[in-house]
Design a protein around this motif. Structure first.
Motif, PDB file in Angstrom:
ATOM      1  N   LEU A 245       0.823  -1.195   0.000  1.00  0.00           N
ATOM      2  CA  LEU A 245       0.000   0.000   0.000  1.00  0.00           C
ATOM      3  C   LEU A 245       0.866   1.257   0.000  1.00  0.00           C
ATOM      4  N   ARG A 246       1.915   1.260   0.813  1.00  0.00           N
ATOM      5  CA  ARG A 246       2.807   2.433   0.857  1.00  0.00           C
ATOM      6  C   ARG A 246       3.461   2.670  -0.500  1.00  0.00           C
ATOM      7  N   ALA A 247       3.889   1.583  -1.148  1.00  0.00           N
ATOM      8  CA  ALA A 247       4.520   1.729  -2.458  1.00  0.00           C
ATOM      9  C   ALA A 247       3.560   2.348  -3.467  1.00  0.00           C
ATOM     10  N   ALA A 248       2.315   1.905  -3.442  1.00  0.00           N
ATOM     11  CA  ALA A 248       1.320   2.453  -4.360  1.00  0.00           C
ATOM     12  C   ALA A 248       1.037   3.917  -4.046  1.00  0.00           C
ATOM     13  N   GLN A 249       0.961   4.251  -2.769  1.00  0.00           N
ATOM     14  CA  GLN A 249       0.717   5.653  -2.392  1.00  0.00           C
ATOM     15  C   GLN A 249       1.875   6.554  -2.803  1.00  0.00           C
ATOM     16  N   LEU A 250       3.101   6.104  -2.575  1.00  0.00           N
ATOM     17  CA  LEU A 250       4.271   6.888  -2.989  1.00  0.00           C
ATOM     18  C   LEU A 250       4.285   7.081  -4.499  1.00  0.00           C
ATOM     19  N   ALA A 251       3.942   6.024  -5.236  1.00  0.00           N
ATOM     20  CA  ALA A 251       3.951   6.110  -6.692  1.00  0.00           C
ATOM     21  C   ALA A 251       2.959   7.144  -7.196  1.00  0.00           C
ATOM     22  N   ARG A 252       1.799   7.246  -6.560  1.00  0.00           N
ATOM     23  CA  ARG A 252       0.780   8.191  -7.015  1.00  0.00           C
ATOM     24  C   ARG A 252       1.068   9.619  -6.562  1.00  0.00           C
ATOM     25  N   LEU A 253       1.666   9.784  -5.392  1.00  0.00           N
ATOM     26  CA  LEU A 253       1.985  11.142  -4.928  1.00  0.00           C
ATOM     27  C   LEU A 253       3.260  11.670  -5.569  1.00  0.00           C
ATOM     28  N   GLY A 254       4.259  10.823  -5.757  1.00  0.00           N
ATOM     29  CA  GLY A 254       5.513  11.254  -6.368  1.00  0.00           C
ATOM     30  C   GLY A 254       6.196  12.377  -5.622  1.00  0.00           C
ATOM     31  N   PRO A 255       6.415  12.262  -4.297  1.00  0.00           N
ATOM     32  CA  PRO A 255       7.063  13.351  -3.558  1.00  0.00           C
ATOM     33  C   PRO A 255       8.468  13.614  -4.080  1.00  0.00           C
ATOM     34  N   ARG A 256       8.852  14.898  -4.139  1.00  0.00           N
ATOM     35  CA  ARG A 256      10.143  15.258  -4.709  1.00  0.00           C
ATOM     36  C   ARG A 256      10.692  16.500  -4.018  1.00  0.00           C
ATOM     37  N   VAL A 257      11.923  16.829  -4.342  1.00  0.00           N
ATOM     38  CA  VAL A 257      12.577  17.992  -3.751  1.00  0.00           C
ATOM     39  C   VAL A 257      11.754  19.246  -4.049  1.00  0.00           C
ATOM     40  N   GLY A 258      11.504  20.045  -3.018  1.00  0.00           N
ATOM     41  CA  GLY A 258      10.708  21.261  -3.155  1.00  0.00           C
ATOM     42  C   GLY A 258       9.264  21.091  -2.762  1.00  0.00           C
ATOM     43  N   ASP A 259       8.789  19.837  -2.610  1.00  0.00           N
ATOM     44  CA  ASP A 259       7.415  19.570  -2.193  1.00  0.00           C
ATOM     45  C   ASP A 259       7.290  19.612  -0.679  1.00  0.00           C
TER      46      ASP A 259
END
Length: 408
Positions: A245-259
């Motif tokens: 579930l965490r992997a799927a959530q990370l994939a959809r949010l795509g957190p990155r530098v500056g966020d």
């Protein structure tokens, strides 16, 4: 079109022979007021006060003669060279470099800077620059009017950092001041300046200090993998924190530098830690003091920076800075609705039943989000006997607001 365009970097030290020769032959000189006041600028040369670099480039392109552009620091590092070399101007540019203002600032501070993030702050990018300062231990900020040390300090409310503020480097009025971030707004600072922002843990536990191999943040620091198994978090993962579930959530949010990421109902701190490992700034929220303590321990173990807020959503969210993406790990439809009111670009959450998923999905749709829902089923097997160890089922919901009408 100008016969030749030479860009000269100036760091306050005497001009090189190459720079003096270029200036001596110039029929047009562009620069700031203190550049145009240099004795080496020919009296007969046309002078342009450098405000808009694009406007100056158009005038240089129309000039018949030899042009020189003077700029502070290294003009190829967040400087005028990029604009002057734009295809629409058709200029052939030669560069005489100088020490960059960032290098000079770290030299004044007596610090290495190969491990620093470097960001430019102006009114449109100030918020993202602040998020980098939240997430990283060493950041150099090239400021501008309205996006200087005072504004940085105000937006870092609740986050303790040390500022090394270097004003007017290379001039007779150069000054270096060290203050804490909460005191930066108590002063008036002169432009231009560079702010070195320092604070937080130095890196993952067990990391060596023999130097890095890449400038900025080492992407290989810490264990490999976007998500880590339960053992990495001492086996304290909740039902909504499975690795799948965490992997799927990370994939959809795509957190990155500056966020800036909100993790509401942070539980063990697994998702918050993994979003921070991606380079984003993270605020982790939970009403359970034990969850806050576990999240703090996880962040310390992996050497990432989190702001942890103890309180009950949605009320505790009111005074938090605006997020880019949000994971709602607990609180249900009421919390998702309150988050959607703040208009982050993306929201992810999960539900245990189809009815609960439909309720959340309808609310996100009413708020203008494009909604996706997927039923995730995972089964963990014991590979010694290939028997089932654990099964989990969850509805994953993701809301996307789409492209923003204006930069944040």
């Amino acid at each position: 079109m100008a016969d030749r365009v030479t860009v000269i970097g100036w760091d306050g030290s005497p001009l090189t022979a190459a720079a003096r020769a270029a200036l001596g032959a110039a029929t047009l000189v562009a620069g700031a007021a203190h550049h145009l006041a240099l004795t080496e600028v020919p009296r007969t040369a046309e002078r342009i006060r450098l405000g808009s670099v694009a406007l100056a480039a158009r005038r240089i392109a129309a000039h018949r003669g030899t042009a020189v552009v003077l700029a502070d620091g290294d003009p190829g590092f967040f400087g005028v060279v990029r604009t002057l070399r734009a295809p629409e101007f058709g200029l052939e540019v030669e560069v005489v470099p100088a020490v960059s203002s960032v290098a000079a600032a770290f030299a004044r501070a007596g610090m290495p800077w190969d491990d620093a993030q470097v960001v430019v702050a102006h009114r449109r990018t100030l918020r993202r620059a602040v998020n980098v300062c939240r997430a990283h231990t060493k950041v150099a900020v090239l400021t501008s009017p309205g996006a200087g040390p005072a504004e940085l300090g105000l937006l870092l409310d609740g986050i303790h950092r040390t500022f090394v503020i270097c004003e007017e480097l290379g001039t007779g009025r150069e000054q270096v001041t060290v203050v804490t971030s909460d005191k930066a707004a108590d002063h008036t600072w002169r432009d231009p300046n560079v702010v070195i922002v320092i604070g937080g843990p130095a890196g993952p536990v067990g990391a060596g200090d023999g130097g890095g191999w890449i400038a900025g943040r080492d992407p290989g620091a810490g264990p490999r993998g976007w998500t880590l198994p339960a053992e990495a978090y001492e086996g304290r993962l909740g039902e909504g924190e499975t690795e799948t579930l965490r992997a799927a959530q990370l994939a959809r949010l795509g957190p990155r530098v500056g966020d800036l990421v909100w993790d509401i109902g942070c539980g063990s701190g697994a998702f918050a830690t993994e979003a921070a490992r991606a380079g984003a700034a993270v605020i982790a929220v939970d009403r359970d003091p034990g969850a806050c303590a576990r999240t703090e321990a996880a962040a310390r173990r992996f050497g990432v920076q989190l702001q942890i807020v103890h309180g009950t959503a949605p009320h505790v969210l009111e005074n938090l800075p605006e997020p880019d993406v949000v994971r709602v790990g607990g609180g249900g439809a009421a919390v998702v609705s309150a988050v959607a009111d703040r208009r982050p670009q993306r929201i992810v959450t999960h539900a245990g039943t189809r009815d609960a998923a439909e309720l959340v999905g309808r609310d996100l749709t009413e708020h203008g989000y494009a909604v996706e829902c997927a039923l995730l089923q995972s089964m963990e097997l014991d590979t010694r006997a290939w028997t089932e160890k654990k099964r989990s089922v969850a509805f994953l919901l993701a809301g996307d607001l789409g492209r923003r009408d204006a930069p944040r």
